[in-house]
Design a protein around this motif. Structure first.
Motif, PDB file in Angstrom:
ATOM      1  N   GLY A  66     -11.705   5.933  -2.386  1.00  0.00           N
ATOM      2  CA  GLY A  66     -10.479   5.985  -1.577  1.00  0.00           C
ATOM      3  C   GLY A  66      -9.277   5.372  -2.251  1.00  0.00           C
ATOM      4  N   SER A  67      -9.085   5.662  -3.518  1.00  0.00           N
ATOM      5  CA  SER A  67      -7.975   5.080  -4.278  1.00  0.00           C
ATOM      6  C   SER A  67      -6.623   5.489  -3.701  1.00  0.00           C
ATOM      7  N   ILE A  68      -5.687   4.561  -3.765  1.00  0.00           N
ATOM      8  CA  ILE A  68      -4.331   4.844  -3.276  1.00  0.00           C
ATOM      9  C   ILE A  68      -3.303   4.299  -4.276  1.00  0.00           C
ATOM     10  N   PRO A  69      -2.113   4.911  -4.310  1.00  0.00           N
ATOM     11  CA  PRO A  69      -1.032   4.285  -5.088  1.00  0.00           C
ATOM     12  C   PRO A  69      -0.611   2.996  -4.402  1.00  0.00           C
ATOM     13  N   HIS A  70      -0.427   1.953  -5.178  1.00  0.00           N
ATOM     14  CA  HIS A  70       0.026   0.680  -4.618  1.00  0.00           C
ATOM     15  C   HIS A  70       0.754  -0.108  -5.684  1.00  0.00           C
ATOM     16  N   ALA A  71       1.529  -1.080  -5.249  1.00  0.00           N
ATOM     17  CA  ALA A  71       2.378  -1.831  -6.176  1.00  0.00           C
ATOM     18  C   ALA A  71       2.560  -3.245  -5.647  1.00  0.00           C
ATOM     19  N   ALA A 109       0.829  -1.200   0.000  1.00  0.00           N
ATOM     20  CA  ALA A 109       0.000   0.000   0.000  1.00  0.00           C
ATOM     21  C   ALA A 109       0.870   1.259   0.000  1.00  0.00           C
ATOM     22  N   PHE A 110       0.343   2.327  -0.619  1.00  0.00           N
ATOM     23  CA  PHE A 110       1.011   3.630  -0.663  1.00  0.00           C
ATOM     24  C   PHE A 110       2.445   3.473  -1.169  1.00  0.00           C
ATOM     25  N   ALA A 111       2.598   2.768  -2.299  1.00  0.00           N
ATOM     26  CA  ALA A 111       3.927   2.427  -2.807  1.00  0.00           C
ATOM     27  C   ALA A 111       4.007   2.688  -4.303  1.00  0.00           C
ATOM     28  N   ASP A 112       5.244   2.950  -4.768  1.00  0.00           N
ATOM     29  CA  ASP A 112       5.480   3.108  -6.205  1.00  0.00           C
ATOM     30  C   ASP A 112       6.388   1.975  -6.689  1.00  0.00           C
ATOM     31  N   LEU A 113       6.828   2.063  -7.937  1.00  0.00           N
ATOM     32  CA  LEU A 113       7.621   0.983  -8.520  1.00  0.00           C
ATOM     33  C   LEU A 113       8.952   0.802  -7.792  1.00  0.00           C
ATOM     34  N   ASN A 114       9.545   1.885  -7.332  1.00  0.00           N
ATOM     35  CA  ASN A 114      10.817   1.776  -6.617  1.00  0.00           C
ATOM     36  C   ASN A 114      10.637   1.028  -5.302  1.00  0.00           C
ATOM     37  N   ASP A 115       9.543   1.304  -4.596  1.00  0.00           N
ATOM     38  CA  ASP A 115       9.240   0.570  -3.360  1.00  0.00           C
ATOM     39  C   ASP A 115       9.052  -0.921  -3.669  1.00  0.00           C
ATOM     40  N   ASP A 116       8.402  -1.189  -4.789  1.00  0.00           N
ATOM     41  CA  ASP A 116       8.145  -2.564  -5.215  1.00  0.00           C
ATOM     42  C   ASP A 116       9.461  -3.303  -5.463  1.00  0.00           C
ATOM     43  N   ALA A 117      10.366  -2.653  -6.195  1.00  0.00           N
ATOM     44  CA  ALA A 117      11.660  -3.262  -6.508  1.00  0.00           C
ATOM     45  C   ALA A 117      12.483  -3.485  -5.239  1.00  0.00           C
ATOM     46  N   ASN A 118      12.425  -2.524  -4.319  1.00  0.00           N
ATOM     47  CA  ASN A 118      13.158  -2.670  -3.061  1.00  0.00           C
ATOM     48  C   ASN A 118      12.666  -3.874  -2.272  1.00  0.00           C
ATOM     49  N   PHE A 139      -3.288  -4.555 -18.371  1.00  0.00           N
ATOM     50  CA  PHE A 139      -4.087  -3.332 -18.329  1.00  0.00           C
ATOM     51  C   PHE A 139      -3.971  -2.572 -17.019  1.00  0.00           C
ATOM     52  N   TYR A 140      -3.651  -3.252 -15.914  1.00  0.00           N
ATOM     53  CA  TYR A 140      -3.680  -2.617 -14.594  1.00  0.00           C
ATOM     54  C   TYR A 140      -2.370  -1.914 -14.238  1.00  0.00           C
ATOM     55  N   MET A 141      -1.359  -1.984 -15.112  1.00  0.00           N
ATOM     56  CA  MET A 141      -0.068  -1.379 -14.785  1.00  0.00           C
ATOM     57  C   MET A 141      -0.087   0.122 -15.048  1.00  0.00           C
ATOM     58  N   ARG A 142       0.511   0.870 -14.164  1.00  0.00           N
ATOM     59  CA  ARG A 142       0.401   2.338 -14.217  1.00  0.00           C
ATOM     60  C   ARG A 142       1.111   2.921 -15.435  1.00  0.00           C
ATOM     61  N   MET A 143       0.392   3.773 -16.143  1.00  0.00           N
ATOM     62  CA  MET A 143       0.950   4.408 -17.326  1.00  0.00           C
ATOM     63  C   MET A 143       1.996   5.447 -16.928  1.00  0.00           C
ATOM     64  N   ASN A 144       3.150   5.397 -17.606  1.00  0.00           N
ATOM     65  CA  ASN A 144       4.174   6.412 -17.375  1.00  0.00           C
ATOM     66  C   ASN A 144       3.831   7.698 -18.122  1.00  0.00           C
ATOM     67  N   GLU A 145       4.568   8.762 -17.824  1.00  0.00           N
ATOM     68  CA  GLU A 145       4.272  10.063 -18.413  1.00  0.00           C
ATOM     69  C   GLU A 145       4.450  10.085 -19.928  1.00  0.00           C
ATOM     70  N   GLY A 193       6.363  -7.633 -11.740  1.00  0.00           N
ATOM     71  CA  GLY A 193       5.481  -6.798 -10.943  1.00  0.00           C
ATOM     72  C   GLY A 193       5.282  -5.435 -11.566  1.00  0.00           C
ATOM     73  N   SER A 194       4.579  -4.592 -10.834  1.00  0.00           N
ATOM     74  CA  SER A 194       4.323  -3.243 -11.352  1.00  0.00           C
ATOM     75  C   SER A 194       3.736  -2.368 -10.263  1.00  0.00           C
ATOM     76  N   GLN A 195       3.777  -1.068 -10.530  1.00  0.00           N
ATOM     77  CA  GLN A 195       2.915  -0.150  -9.794  1.00  0.00           C
ATOM     78  C   GLN A 195       1.555  -0.250 -10.468  1.00  0.00           C
ATOM     79  N   ARG A 196       0.489  -0.299  -9.681  1.00  0.00           N
ATOM     80  CA  ARG A 196      -0.840  -0.459 -10.244  1.00  0.00           C
ATOM     81  C   ARG A 196      -1.421   0.898 -10.632  1.00  0.00           C
ATOM     82  N   GLU A 197      -2.245   0.902 -11.655  1.00  0.00           N
ATOM     83  CA  GLU A 197      -2.878   2.150 -12.093  1.00  0.00           C
ATOM     84  C   GLU A 197      -3.993   2.515 -11.119  1.00  0.00           C
ATOM     85  N   GLU A 198      -3.773   3.590 -10.352  1.00  0.00           N
ATOM     86  CA  GLU A 198      -4.754   3.984  -9.346  1.00  0.00           C
ATOM     87  C   GLU A 198      -5.719   5.059  -9.853  1.00  0.00           C
ATOM     88  N   ARG A 199      -5.472   5.597 -11.063  1.00  0.00           N
ATOM     89  CA  ARG A 199      -6.326   6.658 -11.612  1.00  0.00           C
ATOM     90  C   ARG A 199      -7.473   6.020 -12.398  1.00  0.00           C
TER      91      ARG A 199
END
Length: 461
Positions: A422-427, A250-259, A361-367, A388-394
């Motif tokens: 209550g969407s959150i960033p997660h990975a 929960a409340f994580a991005d791709l870097n947190d996932d890799a760590n 489809f659920y992987m977060r789109m980069n800029e 793995g991935s950061q999930r698309e929370e938008r």
């Protein structure tokens, strides 16, 4: 009370104990005999010494063959022979289960792994499969220990599902309908409303989407259970039924996932090195002479992190002839993954930011709107061992991506609710447990690291 062989040490000298196990060999010297017994707790058997003072000595010796189940009571004494510091001086032996020599397929000789697969119910009695099983057990224990120590909650996700997690492959249908007399609608189509669940149901390919629901309510969670792919893949890396470890942060991005993934691999490998030393030495001697070095290297070195785009450039500039071309927009093959991990970087590699068109489809789109925040972990000897991935929370981006892939939105309304409320960033990431066992043992074929392998044309036992 039974004492397990792996508990016996020099401190037991003078103690009276009972051990129970199966005879591996017998050396009859007329007035005395040596039996090597193994109870599965350790790779090494344990030497039992009998002589004419042992109750019913002559009668017992005549009934013992390889595979005979025994209960032996006696006293631990110092051993004058080589290979063991102590042995059991037997006072009484009971034959628990006889094992006739005629017809018993596992005599004291080496058997091919192909042959052993034809008798998966007996192959645990061999040294190799016994060692695989102990390492597999150690990895499972370490997996739970790692996530529990980090405060993750263990979630039991469903085996039966009505939706595909990620278009991950062909799914096994779960039905109670009579296949020889299927109910039909007025238009002649199969009437799925007459099935057990009132609609098509399948064996799951992943517990990820379900465990996400709990992460979006309770924080860090993980699931660890069986998954299924109905693909006609006859390779040394694929099974129709296998186990997956799938943590969600929960409340994580791709870097947190890799760590988290890197910490996990280091943790479980260290546990195996510490707790299965004898088994690892066995694999290093007989299966893969580089195994111990590779495992120690994983524990001690930092993983290389590299964007997919840079990896493609390295492969294109490698001057290596691959069976499959490496080009941007294409998924990597095992030969590419192993080249990067084994030869170029000589360490585990975490590749990130893959083209969106080859990811779910659920992987977060980069800029850049071309790549997604995804990762794959590559290791020597196996190739990809985790993804793995950061999930698309938008919500709007996720719906747009589903429309792009022509996914039926109504099938995923419950999943979209996680983004509405209550969407959150997660990975998170998934580890193919059998590939992890392969990596930890050096075993070549994935069919030899799961107790009862299921693959095309084979569902015995």
């Amino acid at each position: 009370m039974r004492t397990k062989i792996n508990q016996i040490s020099h401190s037991y000298v003078g103690k009276a104990i009972t051990i129970k196990g199966w005879a591996k060999s017998l050396r009859d010297q007329k007035t005395f005999a040596f039996i090597n017994i193994n109870d599965g707790s350790t790779l090494s058997g344990f030497q039992v010494v009998l002589d004419e003072s042992t109750k019913d000595f002559q009668e017992i010796i005549k009934t013992i063959t390889t595979g005979t189940a025994l209960s032996v009571t006696g006293t631990i004494v110092e051993s004058p022979g080589k290979g063991q510091s102590v042995e059991l001086k037997a006072t009484e032996i009971e034959v628990v289960g006889t094992c006739p020599t005629e017809g018993y397929p596992l005599q004291k000789k080496r058997h091919s792994f192909e042959f052993l697969r034809t008798m998966a119910h007996l192959r645990p009695r061999t040294n190799t499969i016994g060692a695989v099983t102990r390492v597999r057990n150690a990895l499972a224990k370490a997996t739970h220990d790692f996530f529990q120590e980090k405060g993750f909650l263990y979630i039991h996700t469903p085996i039966i599902t009505s939706s595909d997690c990620e278009g991950a492959g062909q799914m096994f249908r779960a039905t109670t309908m009579n296949l020889e007399n299927l109910p039909r609608t007025s238009t002649g189509k199969i009437d799925n409303s007459k099935d057990f669940f009132g609609k098509p149901a399948f064996l799951t390919v992943s517990g990820q989407l379900n465990v996400e629901a709990y992460t979006c309510a309770l924080g860090d969670t993980y699931t660890f259970g069986p998954t299924f792919r109905a693909e006609n893949s006859n390779t040394s890396r694929h099974l129709a039924e296998f186990w997956m470890i799938e943590p969600e942060i929960a409340f994580a991005d791709l870097n947190d996932d890799a760590n988290c993934a890197e910490q996990y691999f280091k943790y479980v490998i260290k546990h195996v090195l510490d707790s299965c030393q004898q088994d690892i030495e066995f694999f290093n001697k007989f299966i893969d002479k580089t195994l111990l070095q590779r495992l120690e290297h994983v524990e001690q070195t930092s993983f290389k992190r590299l964007p997919y785009t840079d990896a493609i450039k390295l492969l294109e500039a490698s001057n290596r002839t691959f069976e499959f071309d490496a080009a941007w927009g294409k998924d990597l093959h095992s030969e590419h993954e192993r080249y990067l991990a084994e030869e170029y970087f000589k360490k585990p590699v975490i590749l990130t930011d893959y083209p969106k068109d080859i990811k779910s489809f659920y992987m977060r789109m980069n800029e850049d709107s071309k790549t997604v925040a995804a990762m794959d972990i590559l290791v020597a000897g196996v190739g990809e061992i985790a993804g793995g991935s950061q999930r698309e929370e938008r919500l709007d981006v996720l719906i747009s991506r589903m429309e792009e892939l022509d996914l039926c939105q109504s099938d995923y309304e419950w999943y979209l609710d996680l983004r509405r409320f209550g969407s959150i960033p997660h990975a998170g990431f998934g580890v193919g447990f059998e590939r992890l066992v392969q990596f930890a043992t050096g075993m070549e074929n994935i069919r030899d690291v799961i107790p009862f392998p299921r693959y095309p044309g084979h569902a015995e036992f």
